[in-house]
Design a protein around this motif. Structure first.
Motif, PDB file in Angstrom:
ATOM      1  N   PHE A 231       0.836  -1.227   0.306  1.00  8.08           N
ATOM      2  CA  PHE A 231       0.048   0.318   0.104  1.00  8.08           C
ATOM      3  C   PHE A 231       0.741   1.530   0.251  1.00  8.08           C
ATOM      4  O   PHE A 231       0.489   2.387   1.106  1.00  8.08           O
ATOM      5  N   PRO A 232       1.465   1.382  -0.914  1.00  4.26           N
ATOM      6  CA  PRO A 232       2.765   2.670  -1.536  1.00  4.26           C
ATOM      7  C   PRO A 232       1.819   4.073  -0.826  1.00  4.26           C
ATOM      8  O   PRO A 232       2.273   5.095  -0.936  1.00  4.26           O
ATOM      9  N   ASP A 233       0.784   3.950  -1.090  1.00  6.96           N
ATOM     10  CA  ASP A 233       0.074   5.442  -1.589  1.00  6.96           C
ATOM     11  C   ASP A 233      -0.943   5.774  -0.436  1.00  6.96           C
ATOM     12  O   ASP A 233      -1.354   6.799  -0.194  1.00  6.96           O
ATOM     13  N   ASP A 234      -1.122   4.233   0.754  1.00  8.58           N
ATOM     14  CA  ASP A 234      -1.685   4.358   1.994  1.00  8.58           C
ATOM     15  C   ASP A 234      -0.691   5.350   3.022  1.00  8.58           C
ATOM     16  O   ASP A 234       0.384   4.259   3.240  1.00  8.58           O
ATOM     17  N   PRO A 235      -0.968   6.451   4.164  1.00 14.15           N
ATOM     18  CA  PRO A 235       0.243   7.058   4.479  1.00 14.15           C
ATOM     19  C   PRO A 235      -0.171   6.021   5.818  1.00 14.15           C
ATOM     20  O   PRO A 235       1.168   6.351   6.801  1.00 14.15           O
TER      21      PRO A 235
ATOM     22  N   GLN B  16       2.150   3.246   5.814  1.00 14.86           N
ATOM     23  CA  GLN B  16       3.844   3.989   6.224  1.00 14.86           C
ATOM     24  C   GLN B  16       3.962   4.694   7.533  1.00 14.86           C
ATOM     25  O   GLN B  16       4.996   3.911   7.535  1.00 14.86           O
TER      26      GLN B  16
ATOM     27  N   ARG C 136       9.266  11.799   5.093  1.00 11.70           N
ATOM     28  CA  ARG C 136       7.920  12.099   3.698  1.00 11.70           C
ATOM     29  C   ARG C 136       6.646  12.570   3.846  1.00 11.70           C
ATOM     30  O   ARG C 136       6.254  13.483   3.177  1.00 11.70           O
ATOM     31  N   LEU C 137       6.474  11.578   5.132  1.00 14.12           N
ATOM     32  CA  LEU C 137       4.669  11.984   5.420  1.00 14.12           C
ATOM     33  C   LEU C 137       4.548  13.734   5.605  1.00 14.12           C
ATOM     34  O   LEU C 137       3.997  13.801   5.751  1.00 14.12           O
TER      35      LEU C 137
ATOM     36  N   ARG D  14       4.568  15.867   2.796  1.00 16.27           N
ATOM     37  CA  ARG D  14       3.738  15.548   1.715  1.00 16.27           C
ATOM     38  C   ARG D  14       2.167  16.091   2.280  1.00 16.27           C
ATOM     39  O   ARG D  14       1.300  15.893   1.528  1.00 16.27           O
ATOM     40  N   HIS D  15       2.545  16.178   3.505  1.00 13.75           N
ATOM     41  CA  HIS D  15       0.844  16.446   4.231  1.00 13.75           C
ATOM     42  C   HIS D  15       1.298  17.792   4.944  1.00 13.75           C
ATOM     43  O   HIS D  15       1.402  17.194   6.907  1.00 13.75           O
TER      44      HIS D  15
END
Length: 402
Positions: A135-139, A142, A179-180, A183-184
């Motif tokens: 699930f690479p796009d699920d923050p 991650q 990175r998270l 991105r947010h």
């Protein structure tokens, strides 16, 4: 679900709540157990039994029944591991196992069983890695991986002390969280997690005497916290993390002989700002200013001590510079004493989040007393600041008992 809500998140008075939670979770285990026994090929029933066991283990741990909690959580571990062995790519079972092992990690940490705790967290890492890869796009996935990696770093250091492995694990967790956060930028949880990992990595590097590597880590953390506070003033967690980052950076700089820069980092435009703490206290009811002002006094006292023995300065300059830093340290110590006195007079458990919050402030201030190189002239002000913190703790304890 009823057992979970009652046992973990409140409800009726404690004795009634515990009995209701016990009854509900016992019934859940019995129902799921009966279905799993009657239909052993049905994964849903076996998964339901594993989850009911996990909830029961969490509830027992919450009540301090660690032996029973461990046995129940290990049952859940065995059931989920069996499901995953049959179908290694099952993301639901994989994530449930990560969460179950996390509860065991906490329990083993409480019991001080360090080698077992480390081994338990190591089992989580490949599971969390697989989840993050799927699930690479699920923050959230991650973030879970970053949490597991950070937990392993702490388990390694708890078992064996500061180590290169611990540093690299903290660095990896920080990379994911930064990175998270980038991105947010408006998601508070990602910002606070990145700041927490920064502090952990910095302290781990300091533990290995790699202070030069810790400096940019603390610098980035202080900048991140300050940027977030510009648009989200009054956030008590970020305010504290900013102060901790600025003070940690200043402390490393003092140790490296750059006490002048240390003072600038602490009191300059990007440093400690009392207005931040006032706003945060008003919104949270937590006595942040007590700890932060004491921390600032401690760092400036170290600056005074370093200036007083600086061989690069002439004797008269040493004395003058040390006196200037000592005056600033005394001012911060007085602020700490006044803040503690104010909170001792005005403290209300319902508003301040409970005695534990205040006691955490006091115990951390006590730890800051460890510095032996504070100039003699500052010791009375420091003693008064700590005494003020302890009066606050006593007031909180009395109020909590009423």
């Amino acid at each position: 679900n009823l057992g979970k809500e009652l046992g973990l998140y409140g409800g009726p008075s404690a004795p009634d709540r515990d009995k209701l939670a016990d009854d509900a979770l016992r019934a859940a285990v019995e129902v799921w157990g009966g279905l799993a026994a009657e239909f052993p090929a049905d994964r849903e029933y076996r998964f339901g039994l594993a989850m009911a066991s996990r909830m029961k283990g969490m509830q027992l741990m919450q009540r301090g029944l660690l032996r029973d909690a461990e046995a129940t959580l290990r049952e859940a571990d065995a059931r989920l591991s069996a499901l995953l062995a049959e179908r290694p790519g099952d993301p639901r079972a994989r994530r449930a196992l990560v969460e179950t092992l996390n509860h065991l990690d906490v329990l083993l940490g409480i019991a001080m069983r360090r080698p077992e705790q480390e081994a338990t967290v190591r089992r989580q890492v490949p599971l969390a890695e697989a989840q993050a890869a799927d699930f690479p796009d699920d923050p959230e996935q991650q973030g879970d991986l970053a949490t597991v990696v950070g937990n392993l770093a702490r388990a390694v250091e708890a078992a064996r002390g500061p180590s290169a492995e611990g540093v690299e694990l903290h660095r990896r967790a920080l990379g994911i969280r930064e990175r998270l956060a980038d991105r947010h930028p408006d998601v508070r949880a990602y910002q606070t997690a990145a700041l927490s990992s920064s502090l952990s990595l910095g302290r781990s590097l300091e533990g290995l005497r790699r202070d030069g590597e810790a400096v940019p880590v603390y610098e980035r953390a202080a900048v991140r916290a300050r940027e977030y506070l510009r648009t989200h003033p009054g956030d008590e967690h970020v305010v504290y993390q900013h102060a901790a980052s600025a003070a940690s950076l200043a402390g490393v700089l003092v140790d490296r002989g750059d006490y002048a820069r240390a003072a600038r980092e602490l009191e300059g435009p990007a440093g400690v700002n009392l207005r931040d703490y006032t706003a945060a206290e008003l919104s949270s009811g937590v006595p942040i200013s007590v700890e932060v002002t004491y921390l600032a006094g401690r760092v400036l006292a170290e600056c005074a001590a370093a200036a007083g023995r600086d061989p690069a300065l002439a004797p008269t300059d040493r004395e003058r510079t040390a006196r200037a830093f000592a005056a600033r340290a005394e001012w911060w110590y007085r602020e700490a004493d006044q803040a503690a006195g104010r909170w001792a007079r005005e403290y209300r458990p319902a508003e301040a989040g409970g005695y534990e919050q205040v006691w955490g402030v006091v115990t951390r201030c006590d730890k800051l007393m460890a510095a032996d190189d504070v100039p003699a002239g500052l010791r009375p002000a420091r003693r008064e600041a700590v005494a003020g913190c302890r009066r606050l703790a006593a007031r909180a304890l009395i109020q909590e008992a009423m």
